[in-house]
Enzyme design. Structure first.
Site, mmCIF file in Angstrom:
data_model
loop_
_atom_site.group_PDB
_atom_site.id
_atom_site.type_symbol
_atom_site.label_atom_id
_atom_site.label_comp_id
_atom_site.label_asym_id
_atom_site.label_seq_id
_atom_site.Cartn_x
_atom_site.Cartn_y
_atom_site.Cartn_z
ATOM 1 N N GLY A 22 0.742 -1.100 0.015
ATOM 2 C CA GLY A 22 0.044 0.036 -0.214
ATOM 3 C C GLY A 22 0.753 1.190 0.058
ATOM 4 O O GLY A 22 0.465 2.283 0.587
ATOM 5 N N ASN A 24 1.428 3.441 -2.351
ATOM 6 C CA ASN A 24 1.169 4.460 -3.223
ATOM 7 C C ASN A 24 0.401 5.675 -2.823
ATOM 8 O O ASN A 24 0.232 6.802 -3.279
ATOM 9 C CB ASN A 24 0.259 4.045 -4.366
ATOM 10 C CG ASN A 24 -0.794 3.471 -4.002
ATOM 11 O OD1 ASN A 24 -1.071 2.456 -3.169
ATOM 12 N ND2 ASN A 24 -1.906 3.943 -4.726
ATOM 13 N N THR A 25 -0.175 5.515 -1.308
ATOM 14 C CA THR A 25 -0.706 6.660 -0.713
ATOM 15 C C THR A 25 -0.674 6.610 0.711
ATOM 16 O O THR A 25 -0.511 5.673 1.336
ATOM 17 C CB THR A 25 -2.386 6.400 -1.264
ATOM 18 O OG1 THR A 25 -3.225 7.491 -0.715
ATOM 19 C CG2 THR A 25 -2.969 5.125 -0.711
ATOM 20 N N GLY A 26 -1.022 7.944 1.099
ATOM 21 C CA GLY A 26 -1.343 7.878 2.817
ATOM 22 C C GLY A 26 -0.063 7.513 3.519
ATOM 23 O O GLY A 26 1.119 7.798 3.279
ATOM 24 N N SER A 146 -3.840 -1.058 14.668
ATOM 25 C CA SER A 146 -4.462 0.225 15.040
ATOM 26 C C SER A 146 -5.090 0.392 16.550
ATOM 27 O O SER A 146 -5.173 -0.849 17.007
ATOM 28 C CB SER A 146 -5.722 0.346 13.961
ATOM 29 O OG SER A 146 -6.656 1.248 14.725
ATOM 30 N N TYR A 172 -13.190 -4.714 11.535
ATOM 31 C CA TYR A 172 -12.003 -4.100 11.500
ATOM 32 C C TYR A 172 -11.171 -4.237 12.720
ATOM 33 O O TYR A 172 -10.016 -4.676 12.658
ATOM 34 C CB TYR A 172 -12.410 -2.511 11.238
ATOM 35 C CG TYR A 172 -11.104 -1.625 11.309
ATOM 36 C CD1 TYR A 172 -10.352 -1.706 10.151
ATOM 37 C CD2 TYR A 172 -10.733 -0.816 12.315
ATOM 38 C CE1 TYR A 172 -9.013 -0.823 10.300
ATOM 39 C CE2 TYR A 172 -9.744 0.120 12.217
ATOM 40 C CZ TYR A 172 -8.761 -0.115 11.225
ATOM 41 O OH TYR A 172 -7.888 0.551 11.478
#
Length: 300
Positions: A22, A24-26, A146, A172
């Site tokens: 992941g 590519n972003t954030g 998280s 989640y």
């Protein structure tokens, strides 16, 4: 230099190979950007290679792109084969990609989307690449969890895929609890081998694209309150970067923001929920994950 751990504390990464899912972003993009800025060869392992290429073009340094869809075991196996062929050694595997609060969906293999992507996808990828890390001194597997892991107090083995009833937040939370349990059990298995450690991190509350799956009634207020309640992705990435690069980090540790409630702030060593340290559940989750993915690790 202040006592706060910042990007300036990242050690020299020249000669190191870092895989960032992941990327590519954030948070993943910021993690990749800072690793590349300090000399690492960074591979953005992403579902959309076009967006990955655009992200790579924005990063100064040695950056490559690898197609990886964590919702597909076939894609994970293909990506792992490509990475193994390209890199005989891997120094950092950063399991960063994830989805959050999605409506009930399943992966191509029939897993509940959040559990399948956030946990099982990374479990399989790590198992298929771990032998590339094992001989490398200072190598690390960093998995991003998280504070949401506290939403779900247990792994629901009687309904892992949420087929009987579904809660976006509960699913989640279970996936993020699984990330931690995976890290702790992986570290226990890695310890006799010596070279590689497993570490977890969480970004606090960062203003990233993850909020796109929140119910519409919440997205507007959260965007309005974001400057007060969240931190920028470059700050949210610091716990991951500390877990990946700080020489003082030990296997099985967990890093997050040091501010109130671990929402914002500079990274520090934190603790996870009491449930996450249950070794019997960690071992059971490991066994189930091997059965579901068909991936076994060369560390027992």
């Amino acid at each position: 230099m202040s006592g706060n751990w910042t990007e300036q504390n990242i050690s020299d990464q020249h000669g190191r190979i870092a895989i960032v899912t992941g990327g590519n972003t954030g948070l993943g993009f910021e993690t990749a950007r800072m690793l590349a800025a300090h000399g690492a060869k960074v591979v953005l392992a992403v579902r959309d290679v076009e967006k990955g290429g655009q992200a790579a073009a924005r990063i100064a340094g040695d950056v490559a792109v690898q197609a990886l869809d964590l919702t597909s075991l076939d894609s994970i196996r293909s990506a792992a084969a490509d990475l193994r062929a390209a890199y005989p050694r891997i120094d950092l595997l950063i399991n960063n990609a994830g989805v959050m609060y999605t409506p009930r969906q399943t992966t191509s293999d029939g897993f509940e989307l959040q559990f399948g992507t956030n946990h099982l996808g990374h479990f399989a990828l790590t198992g298929l690449l771990i032998d590339r890390l094992l001989p490398v001194p200072g190598s690390r597997v960093v998995t991003v969890s998280s504070t949401g892991h506290r939403i779900q107090a247990a792994i629901h083995f009687d309904d892992l895929q949420w087929e009987r009833s579904y809660s976006r937040a509960g699913a989640y939370g279970q996936s993020k609890l699984a990330n931690l349990m995976f890290t702790y059990e992986l570290q226990r298995r890695l310890a006799p081998h010596g070279a590689t450690i497993a570490v977890a991190a969480h970004p606090g509350v960062s203003n990233t694209e993850l909020i796109r799956n929140l119910p519409a009634a919440f997205r507007g207020p959260i965007r309005w309150l974001a400057p007060l309640l969240t931190q920028k992705p470059e700050m949210g990435a610091l716990p991951t970067l500390r877990a990946a690069t700080d020489p003082a980090v030990l296997g099985g540790q967990y890093y997050g923001p040091g501010g109130w409630g671990e929402v914002r702030g500079y990274p520090k060593l934190v603790t996870s929920s009491a449930d996450s340290y249950d070794q019997a559940v960690q071992r059971r989750l490991w066994t189930v994950s091997e059965e579901l993915t068909g991936v076994t690790f060369p560390v027992r």
